[in-house]
Scaffold this active site. Sequence first.
Site, PDB file in Angstrom:
ATOM      1  N   HIS A 307       0.846  -1.188   0.000  1.00 41.90           N
ATOM      2  CA  HIS A 307       0.000   0.000   0.000  1.00 41.90           C
ATOM      3  C   HIS A 307       0.879   1.233   0.000  1.00 41.90           C
ATOM      4  O   HIS A 307       1.941   1.229   0.624  1.00 41.90           O
ATOM      5  CB  HIS A 307      -0.916   0.017   1.230  1.00 41.90           C
ATOM      6  CG  HIS A 307      -2.043   0.974   1.083  1.00 41.90           C
ATOM      7  ND1 HIS A 307      -1.931   2.305   1.384  1.00 41.90           N
ATOM      8  CD2 HIS A 307      -3.291   0.782   0.623  1.00 41.90           C
ATOM      9  CE1 HIS A 307      -3.073   2.902   1.119  1.00 41.90           C
ATOM     10  NE2 HIS A 307      -3.924   2.003   0.656  1.00 41.90           N
ATOM     11  N   ASP A 365      -7.911  -5.463   0.159  1.00 40.27           N
ATOM     12  CA  ASP A 365      -8.419  -6.213  -0.992  1.00 40.27           C
ATOM     13  C   ASP A 365      -7.988  -7.671  -1.004  1.00 40.27           C
ATOM     14  O   ASP A 365      -8.517  -8.468  -1.767  1.00 40.27           O
ATOM     15  CB  ASP A 365      -7.986  -5.529  -2.300  1.00 40.27           C
ATOM     16  CG  ASP A 365      -8.779  -4.264  -2.531  1.00 40.27           C
ATOM     17  OD1 ASP A 365      -9.927  -4.230  -2.096  1.00 40.27           O
ATOM     18  OD2 ASP A 365      -8.230  -3.314  -3.109  1.00 40.27           O
TER      19      ASP A 365
HETATM   20  N1  CMC Z   1       4.101  -7.440  -5.101  1.00 39.62           N
HETATM   21  C1  CMC Z   1       5.450  -7.458  -5.279  1.00 39.62           C
HETATM   22  N2  CMC Z   1       6.251  -6.399  -5.109  1.00 39.62           N
HETATM   23  C2  CMC Z   1       5.656  -5.242  -4.759  1.00 39.62           C
HETATM   24  C3  CMC Z   1       4.266  -5.142  -4.555  1.00 39.62           C
HETATM   25  C4  CMC Z   1       3.478  -6.294  -4.734  1.00 39.62           C
HETATM   26  N3  CMC Z   1       2.156  -6.266  -4.554  1.00 39.62           N
HETATM   27  N4  CMC Z   1       3.949  -3.868  -4.198  1.00 39.62           N
HETATM   28  C5  CMC Z   1       5.104  -3.190  -4.194  1.00 39.62           C
HETATM   29  N5  CMC Z   1       6.153  -4.025  -4.521  1.00 39.62           N
HETATM   30  C6  CMC Z   1       7.583  -3.685  -4.548  1.00 39.62           C
HETATM   31  C7  CMC Z   1       7.946  -2.888  -5.789  1.00 39.62           C
HETATM   32  O1  CMC Z   1       8.347  -3.728  -6.839  1.00 39.62           O
HETATM   33  C8  CMC Z   1       9.082  -2.021  -5.254  1.00 39.62           C
HETATM   34  O2  CMC Z   1      10.219  -2.837  -5.138  1.00 39.62           O
HETATM   35  P1  CMC Z   1      11.704  -2.185  -5.379  1.00 39.62           P
HETATM   36  O3  CMC Z   1      11.886  -1.174  -4.301  1.00 39.62           O
HETATM   37  O4  CMC Z   1      12.636  -3.336  -5.295  1.00 39.62           O
HETATM   38  O5  CMC Z   1      11.671  -1.571  -6.751  1.00 39.62           O
HETATM   39  C9  CMC Z   1       8.644  -1.690  -3.815  1.00 39.62           C
HETATM   40  O6  CMC Z   1       7.811  -2.814  -3.429  1.00 39.62           O
HETATM   41  C10 CMC Z   1       7.850  -0.393  -3.705  1.00 39.62           C
HETATM   42  O7  CMC Z   1       6.761  -0.470  -4.628  1.00 39.62           O
HETATM   43  P2  CMC Z   1       6.043   0.764  -5.317  1.00 39.62           P
HETATM   44  O8  CMC Z   1       5.400   0.306  -6.557  1.00 39.62           O
HETATM   45  O9  CMC Z   1       7.033   1.907  -5.399  1.00 39.62           O
HETATM   46  O10 CMC Z   1       4.977   1.150  -4.223  1.00 39.62           O
HETATM   47  P3  CMC Z   1       3.726   2.089  -4.430  1.00 39.62           P
HETATM   48  O11 CMC Z   1       3.480   2.758  -3.130  1.00 39.62           O
HETATM   49  O12 CMC Z   1       3.942   3.002  -5.607  1.00 39.62           O
HETATM   50  O13 CMC Z   1       2.545   1.098  -4.822  1.00 39.62           O
HETATM   51  C11 CMC Z   1       0.647  -0.309  -4.664  1.00 39.62           C
HETATM   52  C12 CMC Z   1       1.494   0.766  -3.967  1.00 39.62           C
HETATM   53  C13 CMC Z   1      -0.579  -0.582  -3.824  1.00 39.62           C
HETATM   54  C14 CMC Z   1       0.199   0.232  -6.024  1.00 39.62           C
HETATM   55  C15 CMC Z   1       1.514  -1.582  -4.842  1.00 39.62           C
HETATM   56  O14 CMC Z   1       1.926  -2.074  -3.596  1.00 39.62           O
HETATM   57  C16 CMC Z   1       0.777  -2.675  -5.628  1.00 39.62           C
HETATM   58  O15 CMC Z   1       0.819  -2.672  -6.865  1.00 39.62           O
HETATM   59  N6  CMC Z   1       0.080  -3.618  -4.913  1.00 39.62           N
HETATM   60  C17 CMC Z   1      -0.721  -4.628  -5.592  1.00 39.62           C
HETATM   61  C18 CMC Z   1      -2.048  -4.031  -5.978  1.00 39.62           C
HETATM   62  C19 CMC Z   1      -2.969  -3.868  -4.785  1.00 39.62           C
HETATM   63  O16 CMC Z   1      -3.147  -4.772  -3.979  1.00 39.62           O
HETATM   64  N7  CMC Z   1      -3.637  -2.686  -4.719  1.00 39.62           N
HETATM   65  C20 CMC Z   1      -4.641  -2.408  -3.716  1.00 39.62           C
HETATM   66  C21 CMC Z   1      -4.240  -1.318  -2.790  1.00 39.62           C
HETATM   67  S1  CMC Z   1      -5.321  -1.270  -1.338  1.00 39.62           S
HETATM   68  C22 CMC Z   1      -6.858  -0.795  -1.954  1.00 39.62           C
HETATM   69  C23 CMC Z   1      -6.925   0.601  -2.390  1.00 39.62           C
HETATM   70  O17 CMC Z   1      -6.670   1.487  -1.589  1.00 39.62           O
HETATM   71  O18 CMC Z   1      -7.274   0.807  -3.559  1.00 39.62           O
END
Ligand code: CMC
Length: 431
Positions: A307, A365
């Site tokens: 998140h 989720d």
């Molecule tokens: N699986 C694997 N690796 C992940 C994941 C994941 N679900 N989420 C983040 N990472 C890794 C990412 O690859 C990065 O690694 P590195 O530092 O080595 O490059 C690190 O963690 C930071 O990730 P980010 O993409 O910079 O983080 P963010 O804050 O931009 O993204 C997120 C947040 C929710 C979009 C992401 O965690 C994600 O895609 N999760 C899966 C989708 C999901 O479950 N979304 C629902 C969110 S809760 C409901 C809502 O509020 O809508």
Amino acid sequence: MTNSYSLLNNETGEKVELPLVKGTLGPAGADVGKVYDKMDLFTYDPGFTSTCSTKSAITYIDGDKGVLLYRGYPIEQLAAHSSFIEVAYLILNGELPNKGQLEEFEASIRRHTMINESLRRFFDGFRYDAHPMAMLTGIVGSLSAFYHDTTNNKDERQREIFAHRMIAKIPTIAAAAYKKYFGQPFMYPQNHLDYCSNLLYMMFAVPAEPYHVDPIAAKALDILFILHADHEQNASTSTVRLAGSTGCNPYAAVASGIAALWGPAHGGANEAVLKMLGEIGTVKNVPAFLTKVKDKNSGVRLMGFGHRVYKNFDPRATIIREQCHKVLKHLGKENDPQLELALELERIALTDDYFKDRKLYPNVDFYSGIIYKALGIPVNMFTPMFAIARTVGWVAHWSEMVSEPGGLKIGRPRQVYVGSPVRDYKDLTSR
Ligand code: CMC
């Protein structure tokens, strides 16, 4: 705490004071609004990881401590003692209602549940296999063509009617999208039922036989909706605010929020979790799947994990996890192989250094899809369920924004231009 920060140009020694905008809880915001004027400099923050787009009095999140408050009330207390409708009143009005206020609010929501018959006929124009989120976006956008009497955003009563209409009609529209998919007749709302029972009725009842709403299913849905009702400046709410900042029709602004919610990084994650569980198949495939997730080149993410704001745990996930077990037990589905798979995935991921180092925990989720599935809701309806609950947040944020003293300020980010420098046009023969 200091009252301002300054931004220093290391070459010229030029300094700009950044006054602090302080809130009641959480970090203050350094006001960078004058930086461009004074320094010919933009601030750069794609993804808004450190940027506040507004002040708001609705919801507070402390992502490090796993705290979520609606109007100051902890989500755990609201989930344990309140109802979705009461929480909707709280989010919209700022205070918990007394008995009379709650009755009046409930009556108003019930009064607005029907949709115009012409609007209902819009569903005939969609293909039978249209995604319900596509229909929801289109139909909610179309509400703007029906309710011209609530578009003056300066009028408090018009804002209130818009809010009540949106909250009342969104379950009816979502249920109609569900019926379209199954080719079943549309069921009119039954206003003697409570909000979630009415939704279950409109989705699962058929005119040919009586339908009994399972109160435990309705209660589980009610709690899920409380958890999803608002989440401060998330992508869809920010979309509603940005669209609304132009002064556009409020129903159209909500439609833009629905479109933003659909993406798998946001509300579409609940659908993506179930698809992922289906692809993994069985518990024995979990380690191989996690190896793929950890491989950056695979492009695979563990859906329902991570998140932007919560870096410790998602308080909504803690509540929903418990609900998930309760509902599956009640429905006699505790041995559901998909639940077993989800729990194994959760167990391994929580002890794996990749996820621990990146502070990736199950989010709301991860579990909501499992409950929806147990309730018999098809996977492509999961995100519309989220949209129904989040409608409360969208309308509350829109209303907060348009009623701010000083009037509306259009949201208009800047960019760092990386395209071609200025060049002369060449005619076709010389290209
Ligand atoms: N699986 C694997 N690796 C992940 C994941 C994941 N679900 N989420 C983040 N990472 C890794 C990412 O690859 C990065 O690694 P590195 O530092 O080595 O490059 C690190 O963690 C930071 O990730 P980010 O993409 O910079 O983080 P963010 O804050 O931009 O993204 C997120 C947040 C929710 C979009 C992401 O965690 C994600 O895609 N999760 C899966 C989708 C999901 O479950 N979304 C629902 C969110 S809760 C409901 C809502 O509020 O809508």
